[in-house]
Design a protein around this motif. Structure first.
Motif, PDB file in Angstrom:
ATOM      1  N   ILE A 193       0.873  -1.183   0.000  1.00 37.23           N
ATOM      2  CA  ILE A 193       0.000   0.000   0.000  1.00 37.23           C
ATOM      3  C   ILE A 193       0.901   1.222   0.000  1.00 37.23           C
ATOM      4  N   MET A 194       1.058   1.827  -1.152  1.00 33.05           N
ATOM      5  CA  MET A 194       2.008   2.918  -1.325  1.00 33.05           C
ATOM      6  C   MET A 194       1.416   4.005  -2.208  1.00 33.05           C
ATOM      7  N   PRO A 195       1.953   5.219  -2.163  1.00 34.42           N
ATOM      8  CA  PRO A 195       1.408   6.306  -2.983  1.00 34.42           C
ATOM      9  C   PRO A 195       1.519   6.001  -4.474  1.00 34.42           C
ATOM     10  N   GLU A 196       0.580   6.532  -5.228  1.00 37.04           N
ATOM     11  CA  GLU A 196       0.656   6.423  -6.683  1.00 37.04           C
ATOM     12  C   GLU A 196       1.823   7.265  -7.188  1.00 37.04           C
ATOM     13  N   PRO A 197       2.378   6.941  -8.361  1.00 40.79           N
ATOM     14  CA  PRO A 197       3.477   7.747  -8.906  1.00 40.79           C
ATOM     15  C   PRO A 197       3.113   9.228  -8.968  1.00 40.79           C
ATOM     16  N   GLY A 198       4.007  10.054  -8.494  1.00 37.24           N
ATOM     17  CA  GLY A 198       3.778  11.501  -8.498  1.00 37.24           C
ATOM     18  C   GLY A 198       3.069  12.016  -7.262  1.00 37.24           C
ATOM     19  N   ARG A 199       2.684  11.122  -6.349  1.00 40.54           N
ATOM     20  CA  ARG A 199       2.016  11.550  -5.116  1.00 40.54           C
ATOM     21  C   ARG A 199       2.844  11.172  -3.905  1.00 40.54           C
ATOM     22  N   ASP A 200       2.615  11.894  -2.821  1.00 40.41           N
ATOM     23  CA  ASP A 200       3.377  11.655  -1.599  1.00 40.41           C
ATOM     24  C   ASP A 200       2.613  10.856  -0.558  1.00 40.41           C
ATOM     25  N   GLU A 201       1.288  10.748  -0.720  1.00 39.73           N
ATOM     26  CA  GLU A 201       0.488  10.078   0.298  1.00 39.73           C
ATOM     27  C   GLU A 201      -0.499   9.107  -0.350  1.00 39.73           C
ATOM     28  N   THR A 202      -0.990   8.203   0.468  1.00 38.62           N
ATOM     29  CA  THR A 202      -2.034   7.284   0.027  1.00 38.62           C
ATOM     30  C   THR A 202      -2.935   6.979   1.215  1.00 38.62           C
ATOM     31  N   VAL A 203      -4.036   6.291   0.967  1.00 36.08           N
ATOM     32  CA  VAL A 203      -4.985   5.931   2.026  1.00 36.08           C
ATOM     33  C   VAL A 203      -4.865   4.439   2.298  1.00 36.08           C
ATOM     34  N   ARG A 204      -4.707   4.096   3.554  1.00 35.94           N
ATOM     35  CA  ARG A 204      -4.673   2.692   3.966  1.00 35.94           C
ATOM     36  C   ARG A 204      -5.857   2.451   4.894  1.00 35.94           C
ATOM     37  N   VAL A 205      -6.645   1.452   4.552  1.00 35.85           N
ATOM     38  CA  VAL A 205      -7.803   1.095   5.369  1.00 35.85           C
ATOM     39  C   VAL A 205      -7.410  -0.068   6.273  1.00 35.85           C
ATOM     40  N   VAL A 206      -7.702   0.082   7.557  1.00 43.51           N
ATOM     41  CA  VAL A 206      -7.425  -0.975   8.524  1.00 43.51           C
ATOM     42  C   VAL A 206      -8.747  -1.435   9.119  1.00 43.51           C
ATOM     43  N   ALA A 207      -9.021  -2.727   8.973  1.00 42.51           N
ATOM     44  CA  ALA A 207     -10.253  -3.313   9.529  1.00 42.51           C
ATOM     45  C   ALA A 207      -9.969  -4.746   9.935  1.00 42.51           C
ATOM     46  N   LEU A 208     -10.437  -5.112  11.087  1.00 51.06           N
ATOM     47  CA  LEU A 208     -10.236  -6.454  11.621  1.00 51.06           C
ATOM     48  C   LEU A 208      -8.747  -6.826  11.651  1.00 51.06           C
ATOM     49  N   ASP A 209      -7.918  -5.835  12.009  1.00 49.40           N
ATOM     50  CA  ASP A 209      -6.464  -6.010  12.072  1.00 49.40           C
ATOM     51  C   ASP A 209      -5.858  -6.393  10.721  1.00 49.40           C
ATOM     52  N   LYS A 210      -6.523  -6.003   9.649  1.00 47.53           N
ATOM     53  CA  LYS A 210      -6.019  -6.250   8.300  1.00 47.53           C
ATOM     54  C   LYS A 210      -5.860  -4.917   7.566  1.00 47.53           C
ATOM     55  N   ASN A 211      -4.981  -4.889   6.593  1.00 47.53           N
ATOM     56  CA  ASN A 211      -4.735  -3.691   5.789  1.00 47.53           C
ATOM     57  C   ASN A 211      -5.353  -3.848   4.407  1.00 47.53           C
ATOM     58  N   PHE A 212      -5.904  -2.758   3.887  1.00 45.11           N
ATOM     59  CA  PHE A 212      -6.556  -2.798   2.577  1.00 45.11           C
ATOM     60  C   PHE A 212      -6.200  -1.549   1.773  1.00 45.11           C
ATOM     61  N   HIS A 213      -6.038  -1.730   0.442  1.00 43.14           N
ATOM     62  CA  HIS A 213      -6.130  -0.579  -0.445  1.00 43.14           C
ATOM     63  C   HIS A 213      -7.566  -0.093  -0.408  1.00 43.14           C
ATOM     64  N   MET A 214      -7.771   1.151  -0.665  1.00 40.46           N
ATOM     65  CA  MET A 214      -9.135   1.673  -0.707  1.00 40.46           C
ATOM     66  C   MET A 214      -9.959   0.935  -1.754  1.00 40.46           C
ATOM     67  N   LYS A 215      -9.328   0.636  -2.914  1.00 34.49           N
ATOM     68  CA  LYS A 215     -10.057  -0.025  -3.989  1.00 34.49           C
ATOM     69  C   LYS A 215     -10.331  -1.500  -3.674  1.00 34.49           C
ATOM     70  N   CYS A 216      -9.590  -2.072  -2.728  1.00 29.63           N
ATOM     71  CA  CYS A 216      -9.771  -3.483  -2.374  1.00 29.63           C
ATOM     72  C   CYS A 216     -10.692  -3.680  -1.172  1.00 29.63           C
ATOM     73  N   TYR A 217     -11.123  -2.582  -0.595  1.00 29.97           N
ATOM     74  CA  TYR A 217     -11.954  -2.659   0.603  1.00 29.97           C
ATOM     75  C   TYR A 217     -13.406  -2.885   0.181  1.00 29.97           C
ATOM     76  N   LYS A 218     -13.776  -4.171   0.030  1.00 34.25           N
ATOM     77  CA  LYS A 218     -15.094  -4.547  -0.479  1.00 34.25           C
ATOM     78  C   LYS A 218     -15.679  -5.674   0.349  1.00 34.25           C
ATOM     79  N   CYS A 219     -16.963  -5.865   0.200  1.00 37.00           N
ATOM     80  CA  CYS A 219     -17.646  -6.998   0.847  1.00 37.00           C
ATOM     81  C   CYS A 219     -17.101  -8.296   0.263  1.00 37.00           C
ATOM     82  N   GLU A 220     -16.749  -9.229   1.110  1.00 39.79           N
ATOM     83  CA  GLU A 220     -16.180 -10.494   0.650  1.00 39.79           C
ATOM     84  C   GLU A 220     -17.195 -11.341  -0.127  1.00 39.79           C
TER      85      GLU A 220
END
Length: 254
Positions: A193-220
């Motif tokens: 989970i890292m910033p996109e090229p040309g950016r300095d920051e990104t969003v990391r979602v933490v749920a149930l002690d797990k890490n997610f990309h924002m785009k991967c944070y979906k209902c299983e």
């Protein structure tokens, strides 16, 4: 960022000097003298006789004293002119090793002459290659580098003038390689989970002690994107599963 940003490079340059020989020449060959030359000869003769009669009263101008031993320079004695002063040839030596420097290349450091070898020993050493830094110097993470030696420890990309991040061992990394190696991994796609090229920051979602990309944070179950807010579109976990409200209700009723 300054961590992580490269600090401005200081440029150290050494002025190379070459000592020149100075000697006081005797008058020219005998020949017809002009009135002015006769007067000058009489003055010199009178001065010589006075010096012979009263040698203890002889005075020498300040600019005719040796810059090292501060003793007078004889009029017919060769001298070295360097650093804005005159020196006996035997007195003009390296400040460190006392090697004679007359006619040699030398360096001035804090007003004192140094031979090339001793001057080089005073220079800072590059933290990467260990060689003296004789020209441009880049200072980062509290250490000195040749600009071409300050590179990412993973990909060897030059880091001069770019952002960088250091690890716990204080080793510099370019931003992409640092995140690839140390960024948390998404529990869905396993990518960092890292910033996109040309950016300095990104969003990391933490749920149930797990890490997610924002785009991967979906209902299983149904794949519906989940909101990171605590609302009806957010996560409704059940038995360690990330679910939307509808799928959570369905599983709970079975």
């Amino acid at each position: 960022m300054r961590g992580p940003r490269v600090s401005g490079a200081s440029v150290t340059r050494a002025a190379v000097c070459v000592a020149s020989i100075r000697s006081v020449r005797s008058p020219g060959a005998p020949g017809p003298l002009t009135l002015k030359e006769v007067e000058e000869l009489e003055q010199l003769t009178q001065q010589l006789m006075q010096d012979m009669e009263h040698p203890q009263r002889q005075t020498v101008a300040a600019n005719e004293l040796c810059g090292r031993c501060h003793q007078p320079l004889a009029r017919a004695q060769p001298a070295v002119r360097a650093l804005g002063q005159l020196f006996h040839i035997a007195c003009f030596t390296c400040h460190q090793c006392t090697q004679q420097l007359q006619g040699q290349q030398f360096y001035s450091l804090e007003g004192a002459p140094y031979c090339e070898g001793c001057y080089t020993d005073t220079l800072e050493k590059c933290n990467t290659c260990g060689q003296p830094i004789t020209d441009r110097m880049l200072r980062a993470t509290g250490k000195a580098y040749h600009p071409q030696c300050f590179t990412c420890v993973v990909c060897a990309r030059p880091l001069e003038g770019t952002s960088f991040i250091v690890d716990q061992a204080n080793r510099p990394h370019c931003v992409p390689d640092y995140h690839k190696q140390y960024a948390p991994r998404c529990s869905v796609c396993s990518e960092p989970i890292m910033p996109e090229p040309g950016r300095d920051e990104t969003v990391r979602v933490v749920a149930l002690d797990k890490n997610f990309h924002m785009k991967c944070y979906k209902c299983e179950d149904c794949g519906k994107p989940l909101s990171i807010e605590a609302d009806d579109n957010g996560c409704f976990p059940l038995d360690g599963h990330v679910l939307c409200r509808k799928c959570h209700t369905g599983r709970a009723q079975t």
